[in-house]
Design a protein around this motif. Structure first.
Motif, mmCIF file in Angstrom:
data_model
loop_
_atom_site.group_PDB
_atom_site.id
_atom_site.type_symbol
_atom_site.label_atom_id
_atom_site.label_comp_id
_atom_site.label_asym_id
_atom_site.label_seq_id
_atom_site.Cartn_x
_atom_site.Cartn_y
_atom_site.Cartn_z
ATOM 1 N N UNK A 96 0.655 -1.182 0.012
ATOM 2 C CA UNK A 96 0.009 0.099 0.010
ATOM 3 C C UNK A 96 0.755 1.146 0.054
ATOM 4 N N UNK A 97 2.056 1.224 0.587
ATOM 5 C CA UNK A 97 2.934 2.308 0.570
ATOM 6 C C UNK A 97 3.563 2.585 -0.548
ATOM 7 N N UNK A 98 3.517 1.853 -1.405
ATOM 8 C CA UNK A 98 4.540 1.972 -2.864
ATOM 9 C C UNK A 98 3.843 3.031 -3.678
ATOM 10 N N UNK A 99 4.599 3.553 -4.578
ATOM 11 C CA UNK A 99 4.458 4.467 -5.393
ATOM 12 C C UNK A 99 3.309 4.236 -6.313
ATOM 13 N N UNK A 100 3.216 2.826 -6.703
ATOM 14 C CA UNK A 100 2.356 2.415 -7.534
ATOM 15 C C UNK A 100 1.581 0.916 -6.878
ATOM 16 N N UNK A 101 0.657 1.457 -5.849
ATOM 17 C CA UNK A 101 0.024 0.219 -4.954
ATOM 18 C C UNK A 101 -1.063 -0.387 -6.015
ATOM 19 N N UNK A 103 -4.371 -2.445 -7.015
ATOM 20 C CA UNK A 103 -5.870 -2.053 -7.003
ATOM 21 C C UNK A 103 -6.631 -3.108 -6.229
ATOM 22 N N UNK A 104 -6.126 -4.187 -5.923
ATOM 23 C CA UNK A 104 -7.014 -5.254 -5.124
ATOM 24 C C UNK A 104 -6.211 -6.175 -4.079
ATOM 25 N N UNK A 105 -6.498 -6.476 -3.175
ATOM 26 C CA UNK A 105 -5.823 -7.089 -2.176
ATOM 27 C C UNK A 105 -6.967 -8.479 -1.732
ATOM 28 N N UNK A 106 -6.415 -9.611 -1.951
ATOM 29 C CA UNK A 106 -7.378 -10.749 -1.750
ATOM 30 C C UNK A 106 -6.708 -11.558 -0.713
ATOM 31 N N UNK A 107 -7.599 -12.102 0.520
ATOM 32 C CA UNK A 107 -7.015 -12.807 1.479
ATOM 33 C C UNK A 107 -7.840 -14.094 1.620
ATOM 34 N N UNK A 108 -7.187 -15.174 1.613
ATOM 35 C CA UNK A 108 -7.910 -16.430 1.760
ATOM 36 C C UNK A 108 -7.931 -16.856 2.843
ATOM 37 N N UNK A 109 -9.312 -16.892 3.600
ATOM 38 C CA UNK A 109 -9.488 -17.081 5.010
ATOM 39 C C UNK A 109 -10.095 -18.532 4.642
ATOM 40 N N UNK A 110 -11.092 -18.866 6.017
ATOM 41 C CA UNK A 110 -11.554 -20.239 6.060
ATOM 42 C C UNK A 110 -12.972 -20.252 6.648
ATOM 43 N N UNK A 111 -13.904 -21.225 6.416
ATOM 44 C CA UNK A 111 -15.010 -21.336 6.962
ATOM 45 C C UNK A 111 -14.919 -21.615 8.307
ATOM 46 N N UNK A 151 -7.067 2.091 3.915
ATOM 47 C CA UNK A 151 -6.256 2.957 4.440
ATOM 48 C C UNK A 151 -5.279 3.598 3.207
ATOM 49 N N UNK A 152 -5.067 2.769 2.055
ATOM 50 C CA UNK A 152 -4.481 2.977 0.947
ATOM 51 C C UNK A 152 -5.042 3.241 -0.268
ATOM 52 N N UNK A 153 -6.307 3.188 -0.137
ATOM 53 C CA UNK A 153 -7.355 3.179 -1.458
ATOM 54 C C UNK A 153 -7.215 2.042 -2.190
ATOM 55 N N UNK A 154 -6.761 0.828 -1.442
ATOM 56 C CA UNK A 154 -7.153 -0.540 -2.024
ATOM 57 C C UNK A 154 -8.181 -1.074 -1.554
ATOM 58 N N UNK A 155 -8.781 -1.803 -2.506
ATOM 59 C CA UNK A 155 -9.938 -2.879 -2.375
ATOM 60 C C UNK A 155 -9.560 -4.128 -1.751
#
Length: 299
Positions: A96-101, A103-111, A151-155
């Motif tokens: 997120x802190x990069x000059x080119x952050x 667009x998406x961040x996907x986290x694999x969770x669990x049921x 906080x970084x404008x990322x979905x």
């Protein structure tokens, strides 16, 4: 689309293969030599980095999307927190802190975050009630995955995965040999996890949302074991109720007891509604190749 897959293991490798086949760039991130060899063998770009170390993550190229699929290796809650909460936060902040952050961040969770619902159906709107300390960590990680990217404008997207199976990970012996304790199985084939995440990324769907990634048909463990046995031409295994299983394991840890007493059926209506088409809609299609392989080997 450029995609960085952090913790590029069993699921991540298949996701990367599919992304590359579709014309995207996929970078697989692992810590070990063996892990990096596997990434390269899958046809992906390999980068050595520890997801908990921001200096390491600086070596990972900029990406349009980051998929966090790292594992704590089945260890205790403290180890899970180090990876799923602290490592996840570190990764989001590092990108997120990069000059080119991204667009998406996907986290694999669990049921596993649901806890016990007495065999009732659950979906993305169901209140979470984690039954173990490790599941509590996963709930906290989901919060990080949803809140910190903003906080970084990322979905941020949480892909909540059911029990994973697929090539090399079928646990046939466990159900064929028994005894099998009652309860529901909520499963999804590895290829459908990879397919669903690719679908969500390519279509720009489920931004800042949670999506359950599970197949069409939760199944009773007893019914599943009998179906496997019939397909393999062997005797159906012994069955046990939860009460019988607990009585046989007076020394079972509280974690094991809670897991045995946890029951729910997970709905994939949201994922289906978004338009994803499953390659393996149920365990029948998913396990058929394994059964045929056993039969051809004379097993």
């Amino acid at each position: 689309m450029d995609v960085a897959i952090l913790g590029c293991g069993y699921v991540g490798l298949e996701l990367g293969r599919r992304l590359v086949a579709a014309g995207h760039r996929a970078v697989g991130v692992r810590r070990s030599d063996a892990g990096l060899d596997a990434v390269e063998a899958a046809g992906l770009e390999a980068v050595r980095a520890d997801v908990t170390d921001p200096e390491d993550l600086a070596a990972v190229p900029d990406a349009d999307a980051v998929v966090f699929a790292a594992s704590s290796g089945g260890r205790d809650a403290a180890a899970a927190r180090e990876v799923y909460v602290e490592g996840l936060r570190t990764a989001i902040e590092a990108f997120g802190e990069r000059a080119n952050p991204p667009d998406r961040f996907v986290y694999t969770s669990s049921t596993g975050v649901y806890g016990d619902h007495g065999g009732d159906w659950v979906d993305e709107e169901t209140a979470l009630d984690p039954a173990t300390e490790k599941a509590e960590v996963l709930v906290e990680a989901e919060r990080v995955a949803r809140e910190v990217p903003r906080e970084y404008g990322v979905d941020g997207t949480v892909a909540r995965l059911a029990g994973i199976y697929g090539p090399g990970r079928t646990r046939l012996e466990r159900y064929l040999e028994g005894p099998v304790t009652e309860g529901y199985l909520n499963m999804v084939h590895r290829d459908d996890i990879a397919g669903a995440i690719r679908f969500l990324l390519e279509e720009g769907l489920a931004r800042d949302e949670v999506v359950l990634v599970v197949d069409d048909e939760p199944v009773s463990k007893w019914a599943f074991a009998d179906w496997l046995a019939d397909g393999c031409g062997v005797a159906r295994p012994e069955k046990r109720t939860v009460e019988e299983r607990l009585a046989d394991a007076d020394d079972a840890s509280e974690r094991v007891r809670r897991r045995l007493l946890t029951s729910k059926r997970c709905s994939n209506a949201k994922l289906r509604g978004l338009g994803y088409q499953f390659e393996y809609p149920t365990y029948r299609e998913g396990y058929r190749p394994e059964i045929e392989a056993l039969q051809s080997d004379g097993g």
